[in-house]
Motif scaffolding. Sequence first.
Motif, PDB file in Angstrom:
ATOM      1  N   ILE A 141     -10.298  53.011 -73.301  1.00 22.38           N
ATOM      2  CA  ILE A 141     -10.359  52.064 -74.267  1.00 22.38           C
ATOM      3  C   ILE A 141     -11.803  51.272 -74.763  1.00 22.38           C
ATOM      4  CG2 ILE A 141      -9.547  49.999 -72.682  1.00 22.38           C
ATOM      5  CD1 ILE A 141      -7.858  48.774 -74.681  1.00 22.38           C
ATOM      6  N   SER A 142     -11.985  51.362 -74.042  1.00 23.40           N
ATOM      7  CA  SER A 142     -13.469  50.913 -74.116  1.00 23.40           C
ATOM      8  C   SER A 142     -14.506  51.027 -74.290  1.00 23.40           C
ATOM      9  CB  SER A 142     -14.616  50.171 -72.819  1.00 23.40           C
ATOM     10  OG  SER A 142     -13.442  49.279 -72.195  1.00 23.40           O
ATOM     11  N   LYS A 143     -14.228  53.117 -74.640  1.00 21.72           N
ATOM     12  CA  LYS A 143     -14.868  54.231 -75.199  1.00 21.72           C
ATOM     13  C   LYS A 143     -14.345  54.288 -76.736  1.00 21.72           C
ATOM     14  CE  LYS A 143     -16.767  56.827 -70.888  1.00 21.72           C
ATOM     15  NZ  LYS A 143     -15.310  57.896 -70.212  1.00 21.72           N
ATOM     16  N   MET A 144     -12.738  54.404 -76.694  1.00 24.43           N
ATOM     17  CA  MET A 144     -12.896  53.943 -78.334  1.00 24.43           C
ATOM     18  C   MET A 144     -12.762  53.309 -78.650  1.00 24.43           C
ATOM     19  SD  MET A 144      -8.729  55.753 -77.023  1.00 24.43           S
ATOM     20  CE  MET A 144      -8.429  56.284 -79.399  1.00 24.43           C
ATOM     21  N   VAL A 145     -12.835  51.849 -78.233  1.00 22.37           N
ATOM     22  CA  VAL A 145     -13.569  50.665 -79.181  1.00 22.37           C
ATOM     23  C   VAL A 145     -15.149  50.818 -80.014  1.00 22.37           C
ATOM     24  CG1 VAL A 145     -13.924  48.056 -79.085  1.00 22.37           C
ATOM     25  CG2 VAL A 145     -11.934  48.845 -78.137  1.00 22.37           C
ATOM     26  N   ALA A 146     -15.313  51.151 -78.485  1.00 26.12           N
ATOM     27  CA  ALA A 146     -16.895  51.803 -79.523  1.00 26.12           C
ATOM     28  C   ALA A 146     -17.161  52.407 -80.380  1.00 26.12           C
ATOM     29  CB  ALA A 146     -17.463  52.408 -78.332  1.00 26.12           C
ATOM     30  N   GLU A 147     -16.282  53.341 -80.310  1.00 25.00           N
ATOM     31  CA  GLU A 147     -16.174  54.910 -81.644  1.00 25.00           C
ATOM     32  C   GLU A 147     -15.417  54.288 -82.813  1.00 25.00           C
ATOM     33  OE1 GLU A 147     -14.439  58.105 -79.415  1.00 25.00           O
ATOM     34  OE2 GLU A 147     -14.272  59.468 -81.930  1.00 25.00           O
ATOM     35  N   HIS A 148     -14.296  53.986 -82.497  1.00 28.61           N
ATOM     36  CA  HIS A 148     -13.997  53.121 -83.707  1.00 28.61           C
ATOM     37  C   HIS A 148     -14.256  52.196 -84.094  1.00 28.61           C
ATOM     38  CE1 HIS A 148     -11.905  57.151 -83.796  1.00 28.61           C
ATOM     39  NE2 HIS A 148     -11.226  56.974 -82.327  1.00 28.61           N
ATOM     40  N   HIS A 149     -15.119  51.539 -83.489  1.00 28.41           N
ATOM     41  CA  HIS A 149     -15.542  50.270 -84.482  1.00 28.41           C
ATOM     42  C   HIS A 149     -14.533  49.028 -85.315  1.00 28.41           C
ATOM     43  CE1 HIS A 149     -18.640  46.408 -83.513  1.00 28.41           C
ATOM     44  NE2 HIS A 149     -17.482  46.086 -83.674  1.00 28.41           N
ATOM     45  N   GLY A 150     -15.300  50.260 -86.027  1.00 27.16           N
ATOM     46  CA  GLY A 150     -15.277  49.779 -87.898  1.00 27.16           C
ATOM     47  C   GLY A 150     -13.926  49.495 -88.151  1.00 27.16           C
ATOM     48  N   GLU A 151     -12.906  50.415 -88.008  1.00 25.89           N
ATOM     49  CA  GLU A 151     -11.710  50.762 -88.324  1.00 25.89           C
ATOM     50  C   GLU A 151     -10.630  50.132 -87.452  1.00 25.89           C
ATOM     51  OE1 GLU A 151     -11.125  55.467 -87.662  1.00 25.89           O
ATOM     52  OE2 GLU A 151     -13.626  54.785 -87.141  1.00 25.89           O
ATOM     53  N   LEU A 152     -10.957  49.478 -86.498  1.00 25.35           N
ATOM     54  CA  LEU A 152      -9.973  48.917 -85.365  1.00 25.35           C
ATOM     55  C   LEU A 152      -9.558  47.129 -86.458  1.00 25.35           C
ATOM     56  CD1 LEU A 152     -10.986  48.783 -82.005  1.00 25.35           C
ATOM     57  CD2 LEU A 152      -9.271  50.739 -83.103  1.00 25.35           C
ATOM     58  N   LYS A 153      -7.831  47.133 -86.601  1.00 24.97           N
ATOM     59  CA  LYS A 153      -7.404  45.734 -86.873  1.00 24.97           C
ATOM     60  C   LYS A 153      -6.602  46.065 -85.890  1.00 24.97           C
ATOM     61  CE  LYS A 153      -9.013  46.945 -91.291  1.00 24.97           C
ATOM     62  NZ  LYS A 153      -9.085  48.409 -91.592  1.00 24.97           N
ATOM     63  N   VAL A 154      -6.271  44.761 -86.352  1.00 26.18           N
ATOM     64  CA  VAL A 154      -5.338  43.603 -85.343  1.00 26.18           C
ATOM     65  C   VAL A 154      -5.195  42.655 -86.360  1.00 26.18           C
ATOM     66  CG1 VAL A 154      -7.067  42.882 -83.749  1.00 26.18           C
ATOM     67  CG2 VAL A 154      -6.445  40.913 -85.146  1.00 26.18           C
ATOM     68  N   LEU A 155      -3.176  41.658 -85.405  1.00 25.38           N
ATOM     69  CA  LEU A 155      -2.156  41.095 -87.130  1.00 25.38           C
ATOM     70  C   LEU A 155      -2.199  39.575 -87.510  1.00 25.38           C
ATOM     71  CD1 LEU A 155       0.875  42.674 -85.151  1.00 25.38           C
ATOM     72  CD2 LEU A 155      -0.267  43.415 -86.694  1.00 25.38           C
ATOM     73  N   GLN A 156      -2.563  39.658 -88.133  1.00 18.80           N
ATOM     74  CA  GLN A 156      -2.790  38.180 -88.580  1.00 18.80           C
ATOM     75  C   GLN A 156      -4.518  37.691 -87.916  1.00 18.80           C
ATOM     76  OE1 GLN A 156       1.057  35.660 -88.695  1.00 18.80           O
ATOM     77  NE2 GLN A 156       2.418  37.385 -88.210  1.00 18.80           N
ATOM     78  N   PRO A 157      -5.528  38.752 -88.195  1.00 21.31           N
ATOM     79  CA  PRO A 157      -6.657  37.329 -88.088  1.00 21.31           C
ATOM     80  C   PRO A 157      -6.723  36.549 -88.311  1.00 21.31           C
ATOM     81  CG  PRO A 157      -7.344  39.003 -89.538  1.00 21.31           C
ATOM     82  CD  PRO A 157      -5.601  39.952 -89.081  1.00 21.31           C
ATOM     83  N   GLU A 158      -6.247  35.643 -89.668  1.00 20.88           N
ATOM     84  CA  GLU A 158      -6.982  35.080 -89.922  1.00 20.88           C
ATOM     85  C   GLU A 158      -6.376  33.910 -88.900  1.00 20.88           C
ATOM     86  OE1 GLU A 158      -3.894  36.613 -90.696  1.00 20.88           O
ATOM     87  OE2 GLU A 158      -3.060  35.251 -91.241  1.00 20.88           O
ATOM     88  N   LYS A 159      -5.375  33.734 -88.249  1.00 21.88           N
ATOM     89  CA  LYS A 159      -4.701  33.103 -87.515  1.00 21.88           C
ATOM     90  C   LYS A 159      -5.728  32.290 -86.498  1.00 21.88           C
ATOM     91  CE  LYS A 159      -0.189  32.107 -88.900  1.00 21.88           C
ATOM     92  NZ  LYS A 159       0.075  33.243 -89.838  1.00 21.88           N
ATOM     93  N   GLY A 160      -6.590  32.729 -86.129  1.00 18.05           N
ATOM     94  CA  GLY A 160      -7.893  32.306 -85.154  1.00 18.05           C
ATOM     95  C   GLY A 160      -6.810  32.618 -83.814  1.00 18.05           C
TER      96      GLY A 160
END
Lengths: 259, 386
Positions: free
Chosen positions: A198-217
């Motif tokens: 997962i760490s490697k994939m996060v590093a690799e796709h850093h800019g493309e990853l999304k999370v749900l409702q980020p504005e909720k903090g």
Amino acid sequence: MDLARRMFMGQLARFAAGASLVPLATVAEAAINEQPPRRGGDPAKRYAMLIDLRRCIGCQACTVSCHLENDAPLGKFRTIVSQYEVDDPETGDMSTFFLPRLCNHCDNPPCVPVCPVQATYQQEDGIVVVDAERCVGCAYCVQACPYDARFINDKTQTADKCTFCTHRLEAGLLPACVESCVGGARIIGDLNDPESTISKMVAEHHGELKVLQPEKGTSPHVFYLGMDERFIDRPEAFASIWDIHGKDNKELHYEFSGH
Amino acid sequence: MNSAVIEILAPRYQIAWYPWAVQYFFMIALAYASLWLALPGLLGAARWKATARFAMLGAMTTAIVAPIALLADLHQPLRFWHFYAYFTPWSWMSIGSLMLPPFVFAIIALAWLVWREPMLAWRDRSDLFGMIARLVTLGSWQTPRFLVVTLALATAALSLGIAVYTGSEVAIVKGRPLWNTVWLLPFFATTGLIGAGGLVLLLSRIAGPRDPDTARNMLWVVSAAAVATAGVALMWVLEGLYVENSSVAAALRSVRHSAEWRTTSAWGLGVGTALTLGCLLLLWRKPQRGWSWIVGLVALHLAWMARWVVLMDVQTVQKQTAGYLEYTVGWGSSGWLGVVGTFGLWIALILVIDMLVPWRGALGGTAGDAPDTTPDYSAKGAASHG
Ligand code: SF4
Ligand code: SF4
């Protein structure tokens, strides 16, 4: 500081800027509705999940295996794959979009500080769990979670949710959903370990990853790869499943909706 | 919808807080707001004494029923002691669980102090009422005025805590954008005052004796509280225009896409306006004030509906799936039975107190001062109900 956390700094900063315009609310939340200390779990780890949506075929194998593994009541799910028909902005064709949903094991989980008896808490490894022996079933946490990740279990009359299958992780097994995923779309692992997949994939796709409702903090720790922007917040969608009418022109109800 | 998205499959959960929650929030708001209405009379304002008599009856009975409704909303009611075994200072609900018992006991103690005064006259009676009066009054000493004043002020302080916690508990929930606004705190308080004013008007009609000062006071209170509620709603909307406020945005989205929400908003606005105009009309035309009890009923309806919309209807707005939850209130204990049950319990409590306590004689009232007349208030109360 891990990469995933850094990713959300921008979002958090924006959120803080917005919140400072409502000083009264901020004061109330800072004073009382604060995150309590984490307890239990391995302090060296930070579990997270990455879901590669490009690999999800919407087979619901995860839904079924989770249901069996965790004995959830009928009609309620710790994880489920939402399914949508969407038009392709380029071709105009309709295609299907699958979105596996589960608890995000948020870094700032709003479900935790509301619990009046500390039955809901976050482990040091980031996993948010419920102590069903202590839970009074007030459902405050169900209201507080912006992701509908929680429900009141009809059998136990207490709050229930995804635990990343802690009991399996502790035994050196993968969560039931990850184990059963046909396309290998769900990747779970320790973000604190730079060598983990997962760490490697996060590093690799850093800019493309999304999370749900980020504005909720809330700083969710389930990351989506290949996410359609339209589904980050509550989708502006036509709820077709609820609009099927029977012969008497009454809405046909979902067969488990009574639960 | 410009980008056509059709939701094919998504879970849809039932609401998690049942109508019990509405009953709790309604009753507890009536309790603290009734106390506020009783306060001037308790502290000595002559023209508010009669109001205070009715308001104390309302405050005491609602304060007892409210926690019962709250308990019923837990899925594990028998575990309520966990609240006290695991106090959690960062949770509004936990803080509330600590504030609620002192508030309820303070109101009961206050009612006892002001009601034992007229009860003293019953101590000499040889019947059951006399026996109860001898037990309850705990001696024939006169209630010291400073004690009433001190306890009234202390209870008022506690009531502020209750008003703040009930509002905050809901207002901090980011998961439901429609709740997530500080304006919910004053909204609960002002609509609570509308309800309490209405309750006093209604009690003064059915439980008498009718009092011109009470009618005038309460018509003022209800109309002022209605205007204040409109002000709060306006501030909420204005804030939504200037600040990027997801609460207002969520409300607008709901209203735009749902006929039910449009009807609800129109109904609330209509009833609120009619209520204010009704109050002002009766204030202006004194001979018609006998109709104030209708204003009282409408006020109670508005206060209850405000909570139903906030607590139940908002739960039908989906958090992350499309459309609205079709919530129909069931007949079981988590539906109408709970609503009717709470109201039934409340009315029963009022009748029992009316029978056992000469509350009309409190704070210098006259009705309780004649120990020789058999005060069969229950029959009187029942007769004028019909
Ligand atoms: S997704 Fe919901 S239940 Fe899970 S940690 Fe975040 S707020 Fe809590
Ligand atoms: S339902 Fe249980 S876990 Fe959730 S807030 Fe209430 S007591 Fe805590």
